[in-house]
Design an enzyme around this catalytic site. Structure first.
Site, PDB file in Angstrom:
ATOM      1  N   GLY A  86       0.847  -1.183   0.000  1.00 15.78           N
ATOM      2  CA  GLY A  86       0.000   0.000   0.000  1.00 15.78           C
ATOM      3  C   GLY A  86       0.877   1.224   0.000  1.00 15.78           C
ATOM      4  O   GLY A  86       2.086   1.144  -0.214  1.00 15.78           O
TER       5      GLY A  86
ATOM      6  N   ASP B  21      -5.465   2.428  14.937  1.00 15.32           N
ATOM      7  CA  ASP B  21      -5.519   2.348  13.472  1.00 15.32           C
ATOM      8  C   ASP B  21      -6.458   1.231  13.012  1.00 15.32           C
ATOM      9  O   ASP B  21      -6.145   0.485  12.089  1.00 15.32           O
ATOM     10  CB  ASP B  21      -4.110   2.125  12.917  1.00 15.32           C
ATOM     11  CG  ASP B  21      -3.963   2.637  11.485  1.00 15.32           C
ATOM     12  OD1 ASP B  21      -4.788   3.474  11.066  1.00 15.32           O
ATOM     13  OD2 ASP B  21      -3.024   2.203  10.797  1.00 15.32           O
TER      14      ASP B  21
ATOM     15  N   LYS C 259       6.268  -7.267   7.536  1.00 16.25           N
ATOM     16  CA  LYS C 259       5.646  -5.992   7.187  1.00 16.25           C
ATOM     17  C   LYS C 259       6.609  -4.849   7.437  1.00 16.25           C
ATOM     18  O   LYS C 259       7.118  -4.675   8.542  1.00 16.25           O
ATOM     19  CB  LYS C 259       4.362  -5.773   7.987  1.00 16.25           C
ATOM     20  CG  LYS C 259       3.653  -4.475   7.606  1.00 16.25           C
ATOM     21  CD  LYS C 259       2.242  -4.410   8.144  1.00 16.25           C
ATOM     22  CE  LYS C 259       1.525  -3.173   7.606  1.00 16.25           C
ATOM     23  NZ  LYS C 259       0.122  -3.104   8.035  1.00 16.25           N
TER      24      LYS C 259
END
Length: 484
Positions: free
Chosen positions: A184, A298, A204
């Site tokens: 992303g 988040d 990640k």
């Protein structure tokens, strides 16, 4: 209205919204420079203001045809933007790689990895014609991102691209990169091999724009141990953390399934029972974290994963924070603008009800197919998020069940005192028809069986019987890992 149409995607991504996010400043700057470089992916995410800041750090430099710009094997500190002309790139062949040679035309970027690492150059570059370049020195870049941390997104895109290239970055710390799982604007996820366990994990990479924020770096290190200790069936398991290439990597279990965001934007609304189950299990995971003083900060569909066996997993505690450290007055505020509660935008202390607000926005998105507030101008978006009441979903989707509509209305109230007091109360407000028992308080039993070759059949039969006896309980997950 068509269901599940993506728009203004950037405001759904995790970012810093600055110390005074509601200030209505105007964006002015060198639009010509933006157009000149708009075709370069490296700068695609930067605003006009950020492009202007970058331009001030660039030094014009000319090279004559045949002149060497950089040499293979040397340690470099400069990145070059080719503004006019052509360059030739050549890498010597070795036993493990073939000789490589090509000509590149302007505009393009050269030697970008020098902004991150001091490793030797992997190729030589010289001017194929007379060329004009813009040089960016690492020290100048470091000064730039201290003043404008968002420009560091360049590095995230750069490292992400190199991790995907054949012959590019092949290891992060002790982990061997196997492939790409997703990417992303602010994070890339890769499949990697755990060196000791020999099993596939997800790696990640956090956005450099977050990592270069000094407040975030200290906070991440402080909260990392808490995150790694989280042990709940609806929270992705975190195994390890690595520092490399100017950022941090979170090592977690590799999941099979889909992000909730992808399910929403397939264009067909999820069933009401499925929406309830996702809310049940996400709220259960959040309550578990809140009981340990941790605020996720988040919660959104791209951080909720639905496995192939329909289990919900809450992802990415990368910007989570302990509630005692959550006040952000006179500090940059981190989060995803489309999901941020008013208190997070205003820098006030956070608690579990702040995550509930984001879960309510997520529920709205599952029902309607879009978030309630989304503007191309982030300041306009944040003002609406703070001031405007969330629209009644029943006006847009008349057949929305009352319990889901009320869940959205109460979780997204602007005043925290008007929301549910905690995730337990939110869960209990939902109808439990066609939904398994929520894991508000999760328990985990770890069982180890040591046996010889002659007992393989007996152990396999026992495990099969256990799996069969538990399969009827959707709230129970059995995971079997074999070694040896």
């Amino acid at each position: 209205m068509l269901f599940g149409i993506r728009r203004n995607r950037k405001n759904k991504d995790t970012q810093s919204i600055g110390e005074d996010p509601l200030f209505d400043g105007s964006l002015t700057g060198s639009e010509d420079f933006r157009r000149d470089w708009s075709e370069l992916d490296l700068f695609a995410d930067l605003t006009i203001q950020e492009i202007d800041a970058l331009k001030e750090a660039l030094e014009p430099v000319k090279f004559s045809s045949g002149q060497v710009i950089m040499s293979e094997g040397e340690t470099g500190n400069d990145m070059f933007l080719l503004d006019r002309g052509q360059v030739r790139i050549e890498a010597r062949g070795t036993e493990s790689k073939e000789h490589f040679s090509t000509v590149l035309h302007a505009p393009t970027a050269l030697g970008e990895m020098a902004l991150i690492t001091s490793e030797p150059r992997t190729a030589s570059v010289w001017a194929h014609t007379d060329v004009d370049c813009l040089r960016l020195n690492r020290s100048s870049f470091d000064k730039l991102i201290k003043k404008n941390v968002a420009v560091a997104r360049i590095l995230t895109r750069l490292v992400g691209d190199r991790l995907q290239e054949i012959g590019g970055i092949q290891k992060v710390g002790k982990y061997q990169i196997i492939g790409v799982l997703g990417k992303g604007n602010v994070a890339h996820v890769f499949e990697a091999l755990h060196p000791e366990l020999g099993q596939s994990v997800a790696l990640k990479m956090l956005s450099h724009a977050l990592v270069y924020d000094p407040q975030f770096g200290v906070q991440f290190d402080r909260e990392a141990q808490i995150v790694a200790a989280l042990d709940h069936p609806n929270i992705v398991r975190v195994f390890d953390f690595e520092r490399a290439y100017g950022t941090r990597f979170t090592v977690m279990e590799r999941l099979e399934g889909e992000q909730l965001e992808d399910l929403i934007y397939k264009g067909q609304r999820l069933s009401w029972s499925r929406i309830r189950r996702i809310l049940f299990e996400t709220a259960s995971a959040l309550q578990y974290a809140h009981d340990r003083g941790l605020i996720h900060r988040d919660v959104k569909p791209s951080n909720i994963f639905i496995t192939r066996n329909e289990q919900t997993k809450l992802l990415d505690f990368g910007i989570s924070i302990h509630k005692d450290n959550s006040e952000a007055k006179n500090k940059a505020r981190l989060g995803s603008p489309c999901y941020m509660p008013p208190e997070q935008i205003l820098g006030e202390p956070l608690d579990g009800r702040s995550d509930l607000y984001a879960l309510g926005i997520t529920a709205y998105e599952m029902v309607v197919g879009e978030v309630p507030f989304n503007e191309s101008d982030i300041r306009a978006l944040l003002r609406r998020q703070v001031r405007e009441k969330t629209p009644d979903v029943r006006e847009l989707v008349p057949d929305c069940p009352q319990d889901i509509a009320e869940f959205i209305q109460l979780t997204t109230a602007k005043r925290r005192d008007d929301r549910f007091p905690d995730c337990v109360a939110a869960i209990q407000s939902l109808s439990q028809r066609n939904v398994s028992e929520p894991l508000i308080r999760a328990h985990r039993v770890k069982l180890s069986i040591d046996y010889g070759d002659g007992s393989v059949g007996a152990v396999d039969r026992a495990i099969a019987q256990l799996e069969a006896s538990l399969s009827a309980h959707q709230s129970i997950t059995l995971k079997v890992t074999r070694r040896g």
